[in-house]
Enzyme design. Structure first.
Site, PDB file in Angstrom:
ATOM      1  N   ALA A 154      26.454  64.372  27.880  1.00  0.00           N
ATOM      2  CA  ALA A 154      27.461  63.313  27.919  1.00  0.00           C
ATOM      3  C   ALA A 154      27.433  62.486  26.633  1.00  0.00           C
ATOM      4  O   ALA A 154      27.348  63.053  25.547  1.00  0.00           O
ATOM      5  CB  ALA A 154      27.275  62.449  29.153  1.00  0.00           C
ATOM      6  N   CYS A 155      27.484  61.168  26.749  1.00  0.00           N
ATOM      7  CA  CYS A 155      27.595  60.323  25.562  1.00  0.00           C
ATOM      8  C   CYS A 155      26.338  60.328  24.696  1.00  0.00           C
ATOM      9  O   CYS A 155      26.372  59.858  23.555  1.00  0.00           O
ATOM     10  CB  CYS A 155      27.918  58.877  25.975  1.00  0.00           C
ATOM     11  SG  CYS A 155      29.556  58.708  26.709  1.00  0.00           S
ATOM     12  N   SER A 156      25.236  60.845  25.221  1.00  0.00           N
ATOM     13  CA  SER A 156      23.994  60.916  24.443  1.00  0.00           C
ATOM     14  C   SER A 156      23.851  62.232  23.692  1.00  0.00           C
ATOM     15  O   SER A 156      22.812  62.483  23.071  1.00  0.00           O
ATOM     16  CB  SER A 156      22.786  60.720  25.364  1.00  0.00           C
ATOM     17  OG  SER A 156      22.823  59.486  26.016  1.00  0.00           O
ATOM     18  N   ALA A 157      24.859  63.083  23.747  1.00  0.00           N
ATOM     19  CA  ALA A 157      24.720  64.441  23.219  1.00  0.00           C
ATOM     20  C   ALA A 157      24.401  64.485  21.724  1.00  0.00           C
ATOM     21  O   ALA A 157      23.673  65.377  21.274  1.00  0.00           O
ATOM     22  CB  ALA A 157      25.990  65.242  23.509  1.00  0.00           C
TER      23      ALA A 157
END
Length: 369
Positions: A154-157
């Site tokens: 997700a946004c931490s990818a």
């Protein structure tokens, strides 16, 4: 061994949507929905949808505008999603096309060619397809040998992808890795709700991570990854939907208040403990490149870390122009403000989001030898 980010690239789609345009579209959709469902709303069977204002959007998030791959479909209240032509199998996919554009910029800045790159990682929230991996398509389009794979945190990818790049270099399977974050978030967003229609924007970023003792860039000092399961941010769209009777909305949804309350202290605690472990003074850390989801959230996190209000540039924001670009946001802000850090100074690249997931990378500006 010194592992460094030696080049970053940002590809920005040509279409933009202002808050004013987006709100006008939402309000027209809301008015029609409420009129068509007036009886059911009166009986309490349905909830009336709420209109919005540009001022509400900016105050709630810090977002003023966003880039998208296609805007007419998003603003069309009969559609509320981008109009994208399905490409043939022998054509470059939209996601790969965006990724290649960002990669070429990063490669040029780093002074590397396709022959120098050993691994390609596409790390982002949403993949255009399950297989073949879009990373392999990007690898092929750039003429890179070695191997490639897709990954989703997700946004931490982006930060998780950089960690995988560092591990590949430390393990000896690569000397140079290309990490791409191509985010077409407009295709997964729900543009019919006041609380989420404004959140996302489209973009592609890329980073070159390589083993080097001589190149200028940002040396990767330390990486800290953390995951903790939560349903507060969720997207249920997937291939199993065709075999299910889905009863819930399949697009992006979140409980923003819970995310704000639970994630902010987690991020601040992780960064603080990481810097303490490394004996790096948090007060003199030059920049905190935080996930670009919410300006108010980043302000709170920075205050928790430093114990006081500080100048806004310590945690730069690109939300006003780009909105939330999921995994790509931290790379955009690093790309645009990395020049503000002097040689020998430290910065923290930290992304966080659904999962929950959190990736924190401590960087040190280094000069060419």
């Amino acid at each position: 061994m010194s592992i460094r980010i030696t080049g970053t690239g940002v590809y920005t789609p040509p279409d933009t949507i202002s808050n004013e345009e987006l709100v006008q579209s939402l309000n027209a959709y809301v008015e029609r929905y409420n009129q068509n469902n007036a009886a059911a709303i009166e009986r309490g069977e349905l909830e009336a949808l709420k209109p919005s204002t540009p001022e509400f959007v900016e105050k709630a998030s810090g977002v003023k505008s966003r880039y998208v791959v296609e805007k007419t479909g998003v603003l069309d209240i009969n559609r509320l999603r981008p109009k994208l032509r399905e490409r043939r199998d022998d054509e470059l996919s939209i996601q790969a096309e965006m990724g290649v554009a960002a990669a070429k910029i990063a490669m040029q800045k780093a002074g590397v060619t396709a022959d120098d790159v050993d691994v390609v990682i596409l790390a982002c929230s949403n993949m255009q397809r399950p297989y073949p991996a879009v990373a392999i398509e990007i690898q092929s389009a750039l003429g890179i040998s070695g191997y490639a794979f897709d990954m989703n945190v997700a946004c931490s990818a982006a930060t998780f992808g950089i960690k995988q790049a560092c591990d590949a270099i430390k393990g000896g399977s690569a000397r140079c890795v290309l990490v791409v974050n191509a985010e077409i978030t407009s295709a997964h967003n729900n543009f019919g709700t006041r609380d989420s229609h404004f959140i996302f924007g489209d973009v592609a970023t890329a980073s070159i991570i390589e083993a080097s003792e001589t190149k200028a860039g940002f040396e990767v000092v330390d990486c800290k990854l953390l995951t903790q399961f939560s349903n507060n941010i969720r997207n249920n769209f997937g291939f199993l939907n065709s075999s299910e009777n889905a009863t819930q909305g399949l697009l992006f949804r979140q409980d923003g208040r819970k995310v704000f309350k639970e994630v902010s202290p987690l991020v601040a605690k992780t960064i603080t403990e990481q810097l303490q472990r490394l004996n790096i003074d948090v007060q003199t850390t030059k920049r905190f490149w935080l996930h670009q989801a919410n300006a108010n959230m980043n302000t709170l996190i920075l205050k928790m870390i430093l114990g006081k209000d500080v100048e806004a540039e310590r945690a730069p924001i690109v939300l006003d122009e780009y909105a939330n670009t999921s995994s790509a946001g931290v790379v955009i802000v690093l790309d645009k403000t990395g020049h503000e850090v002097e040689v020998g100074e430290y910065g923290v690249l930290c992304s966080f989001g659904a999962g929950y997931s959190l990736g924190s990378i401590v960087l040190k500006k280094v000069a060419a030898a």
